[in-house]
Design an enzyme around this catalytic site. Sequence first.
Site, short mmCIF file in Angstrom:
data_model
loop_
_atom_site.label_atom_id
_atom_site.label_comp_id
_atom_site.label_asym_id
_atom_site.label_seq_id
_atom_site.Cartn_x
_atom_site.Cartn_y
_atom_site.Cartn_z
N CYS A 49 -5.17 81.03 -53.58
CA CYS A 49 -5.62 81.54 -53.51
C CYS A 49 -4.93 82.78 -53.51
CB CYS A 49 -6.45 81.67 -52.46
SG CYS A 49 -6.71 83.08 -51.23
N CYS A 52 -4.72 85.58 -51.01
CA CYS A 52 -4.33 85.12 -50.11
C CYS A 52 -2.80 86.03 -50.03
CB CYS A 52 -4.44 83.72 -49.71
SG CYS A 52 -5.70 82.24 -49.05
#
Length: 298
Positions: A49, A52
């Site tokens: 992600c 992230c």
Amino acid sequence: MAAAGLCSFLATAFFLLASSSALVEELDETFKETRQEDVWLVDFYAPWCGHCKKLEPVWNEVGIEMRSSGSPVRVGKMDATVHSSIASEFGVRGFPTIKLLKSDMAYNYRGPRTKEDIIEFANRVAGPLIRPLPSQQMFDHVQKRHSVLFLYVGVESTLKEKFIEVASELIVYTYFFSASEEVLPEYVTLNEVPAVLVFKDSTYFVYDEYEDGDLSSWVNKERFEGYLHVDGFTLYELGDTGKLVAVAVIDEKNNSVEHTGLKSIVQEVARDYRDHFHRDFQFGHMDGNDYINSLLME
Ligand SMILES: *[C@@H]1O[C@H](CO)[C@@H](O)[C@H](O)[C@H]1NC(C)=O
């Protein structure tokens, strides 16, 4: 002694430089058993992600700063794709998910992902639910630091129990204090004690159960300043309060009167009609129309 002190200082400094990421502990299944022993700030992430990855350097800095400030909060991260069953037990649905875990409670962080905001959140939620203000000096100090603050005035009561209950839910957003009547500034007049007040916008409002209903929804409505620079995130948050939102959509870089004037009008309404409107309306401005155009308003 001096030399030993210096050595340990150097060792600490070296440790901080050499292993900054070690201040963020990588968590696994065993966390389920060990979490209760400490207060934890955890980033549940997925390796693929993008948000992230963007958070990672910020998270490492959060780890460093929490440690160097002597905070008791431990900072961790968990790969939620590897440890998916424990992550789903914590209610992790999107990535990254930031939570503060304190005894058996889990508090979600939904604010901007900056070091300052995350640390402020962690210290607020990890600290006492209700912070006592024992003196006028303390009150003044706290009022200078917080644009919005909720205060319980009085001794033990059912209202106080309710205040504590609301604080345990809404401390993720704001601070809760308690004080005796003597601590209040002179401009405050209370018809009765115990009372719950909010100080903001250079004034204060007293919670009235009859007019304001449930204390929790009142706090949720009053936790914003009367006039805000509204961004997409704030607008989303305001949606939860049930208030109507009046925003001037302007180009902040444009100095023409069409833009600055519109902003002033909304500011004036927010200020001059505060008593009339503050219960039901939220005022502010948005910079640019991209967000509002992309928004599907219900
Ligand atoms: C400022 O706003 C006015 C009115 O919307 C517009 O006519 C003007 O072109 C803008 N100026 C700049 C520099 O964007």
